[in-house]
Enzyme design. Structure first.
Site, PDB file in Angstrom:
ATOM      1  N   ASP A 200       0.828  -1.201   0.000  1.00  0.00           N
ATOM      2  CA  ASP A 200       0.000   0.000   0.000  1.00  0.00           C
ATOM      3  C   ASP A 200       0.873   1.267   0.000  1.00  0.00           C
ATOM      4  O   ASP A 200       1.869   1.339   0.725  1.00  0.00           O
ATOM      5  CB  ASP A 200      -0.862  -0.043   1.277  1.00  0.00           C
ATOM      6  N   GLU A 263       2.037  -0.262  -4.852  1.00  0.00           N
ATOM      7  CA  GLU A 263       1.026   0.722  -5.256  1.00  0.00           C
ATOM      8  C   GLU A 263       1.718   2.076  -5.321  1.00  0.00           C
ATOM      9  O   GLU A 263       2.167   2.604  -4.300  1.00  0.00           O
ATOM     10  CB  GLU A 263      -0.121   0.788  -4.242  1.00  0.00           C
TER      11      GLU A 263
HETATM   12  C1  GLC Z   1      -4.259   3.005  -0.679  1.00  0.00           C
HETATM   13  C2  GLC Z   1      -5.487   2.131  -0.701  1.00  0.00           C
HETATM   14  C3  GLC Z   1      -6.673   2.979  -0.353  1.00  0.00           C
HETATM   15  C4  GLC Z   1      -6.461   3.523   1.047  1.00  0.00           C
HETATM   16  C5  GLC Z   1      -5.147   4.280   1.135  1.00  0.00           C
HETATM   17  C6  GLC Z   1      -4.765   4.544   2.550  1.00  0.00           C
HETATM   18  O1  GLC Z   1      -4.293   3.977  -1.653  1.00  0.00           O
HETATM   19  O2  GLC Z   1      -5.611   1.517  -1.945  1.00  0.00           O
HETATM   20  O3  GLC Z   1      -7.859   2.246  -0.433  1.00  0.00           O
HETATM   21  O4  GLC Z   1      -7.520   4.372   1.397  1.00  0.00           O
HETATM   22  O5  GLC Z   1      -4.085   3.557   0.587  1.00  0.00           O
HETATM   23  O6  GLC Z   1      -4.320   3.366   3.167  1.00  0.00           O
END
Ligand code: GLC
Length: 536
Positions: A200, A263
């Site tokens: 994440d 991500e």
């Molecule tokens: C990432 C996740 C999202 C979340 C954010 C904070 O972007 O995909 O859903 O709200 O992180 O953890």
């Protein structure tokens, strides 16, 4: 040449709260995923990625973790998780977990200790700072979820930093004990047989140690996400983060055959840095360009080209068409083009990630005000940032609650569920689900389409075309992103070809032809044979 599974196969993202409810509380769970594993396997995907299933107060639906090494009782138990690993493997698939290193829940014991006293053992595990001279927040940093990213904590008289909700305090990744503890979290799941992680907000992990103000973003428009008001120069993509990424990778490399996915929402030239200077970073820094691009052939041709050229030698590409943070592809590009998008995703060079429900053409579901759950929509209401519409329950059949649950689910089910569901679409040979099944099958049977070379074909207007080749097997993929017909001459390429799959699912040629005629919104995969004659 053999390729690792994460290069060959397709990753299928399951949002566990919305996949299948087994225990009848309106929220999906591990038992539900177990029930639906045969469906996943029947699609022909390689790996399942589960959004977080850890204990959490659910302020951000699991992205606020209060215990990294357990399963939320709402989802099941560790024993059930072990069974899931076993059952996934028994079906020849892999299991990828979400790993949320940037922040914990404020209910995590680490933060509870950290906030208890300035002298607490874990005080520096988080980012604490004295107020500015005027008593306000230490600097101008804003939260992605609206407002200042600094939260005043009365008990110890300091602010703490949170890039997201105030219930999601950011960890201090410069602290060796934080790193060690978080590495052990990876090992805990790797030991249990997990095949990898989607990390994440990987580009967020390190913040400026001089706490400098971010510059304003002069292009900011009202209605943009709140954090777009600044250029995140000092809060994300800091040089030191690369060292953290390669340490995470080293932990995975203690085991064999695991994958590290990041991500990362950054422009391509910055994104590719996350492969690591010596390919010692993430195996797959998520490439989100198809989520953000205008949907026309020229823009997409240009972005593929840019990406292919930006990749470091040996860096493996990947493509994402949907996830739990972005509008559904069928809503973004319309249903006819969602079929073309499916063909694009599954024939580009690189690992595709498919978001649950996109394979049946689920759309954004309107959420009545009293059913809104996403904290982003609650904090920044009315400008369309809420993510609930793309997190609604999977539509399995035409029964009440779409076969997802026996009770009213946590988010509403789409009105179209009598038609848009797995059961109905499996019975319809021309449905988008049938198209996905055919595409996935073709991709698995022909390495040219997964690991083969990629060669763009020069086109104009609404046509996007490329050739994929491996071991003498060669395919032309021609995608008409427009509303008019299009004729493509293969003779000029010295080729003839036989259409093996159309997004319309109504044609398959038996003999090669020198010209391919595409209807509006039609994509085709054409098996090529060389004629040896190239016409000017
Ligand atoms: C990432 C996740 C999202 C979340 C954010 C904070 O972007 O995909 O859903 O709200 O992180 O953890």
């Amino acid at each position: 040449m053999t390729h690792e599974w994460w290069k060959r196969g397709v990753i299928y993202q399951i949002y566990p709260r919305s996949f299948q409810d087994d225990d009848g509380d309106g929220v999906g769970d591990l038992g539900g995923i177990l029930e639906r594993l045969d469906y996943c396997a029947s699609l022909g995907v390689e790996a399942l990625w589960l959004s977080p299933v850890y204990p959490s107060p659910m302020a951000d639906f699991g992205y606020d973790v209060s215990d990294y090494t357990n399963i939320h009782p709402m989802f099941g138990t560790l024993a059930q998780f072990d069974l899931l690993v076993e059952e996934v493997k028994r079906r020849g698939m892999k299991l990828i977990l979400d790993y949320v290193p940037n922040h914990t829940s404020d209910e995590h014991p680490w933060f509870q200790d950290s906030r208890s006293a300035r002298t607490s053992a874990q005080r520096d595990w988080y980012l604490w700072h004295d107020p500015a001279a005027d008593g306000g927040p230490p600097n101008n940093w804003v939260s992605n979820f609206g407002g200042s990213a600094w939260q005043w904590d009365e008990l110890t008289g300091q602010y703490y930093y949170h890039a997201f909700l105030e219930k999601q305090p950011d960890l201090n990744w410069r602290h060796p004990q934080v790193r060690a503890a978080m590495h052990d979290v990876l090992r805990f799941w790797l030991d249990r047989g997990v095949d990898g992680f989607r990390v994440d907000v990987l580009w967020h992990l390190i913040k400026d140690d001089q706490w400098r103000d971010n510059p304003p973003n002069l292009g900011y428009k009202p209605g943009d996400p709140p954090h777009y008001s600044q250029v995140p120069l000092y809060t994300t993509d800091r040089p030191e983060v690369q060292g953290i990424v390669s340490e995470l990778r080293s932990v995975l490399d203690e085991f064999t055959g695991r994958v590290l996915i990041g991500e990362i929402y950054l422009p391509v030239e910055r994104l590719v840095a996350y492969y690591g200077a010596n390919l010692d970073g993430a195996h797959l820094p998520f490439n989100f360009q198809l989520l953000q691009s205008q949907w026309n052939a020229r823009s997409i041709a240009a972005l593929i080209d840019q990406y292919e050229h930006a990749l470091p030698p040996g860096g493996w590409p990947n493509w994402v068409l949907g996830n739990h943070d972005n509008p559904r592809v069928a809503a973004r590009v319309g249903l006819p083009q969602a079929r073309v998008a499916a063909m694009l995703l599954l024939t580009l060079r690189g690992t595709p990630t498919l978001y649950y429900g996109d394979e049946i053409g689920m759309v954004n579901v309107p959420i009545p005000p009293d059913r809104i759950r996403d904290p982003l929509e609650m904090n920044v209401p009315g400008v369309g940032l809420g993510r609930d519409p793309y997190r609604t329950p999977m539509q399995w059949d035409g029964s009440p609650h779409a076969g997802f649950s026996v009770v009213e689910p946590w988010l509403p089910i789409s009105d179209d569920c009598a038609i848009v569901n797995v059961q109905a679409e499996d019975a319809d040979r021309e449905s988008i689900l049938s198209l996905y099944r055919r595409l996935l099958h073709l991709r698995r049977t022909h390495p040219a389409l997964s690991v083969g070379n990629y060669e763009p074909v020069a086109t104009t207007g609404d046509l996007l075309a490329y050739v994929r080749r491996a071991r003498g097997d060669q395919f032309l993929v021609a995608l008409n992103l427009g509303e008019g017909p299009y004729a493509l001459s293969l003779a000029s390429l010295g080729m003839a070809g036989r259409t093996v799959l159309s997004t319309y699912l109504d044609r398959e040629d038996s003999v090669p032809a020198a010209e391919i005629s595409l209807r509006a919104n039609e994509g085709v995969i054409v098996a090529l044979v060389s004629t040896g004659r190239r016409r000017a």
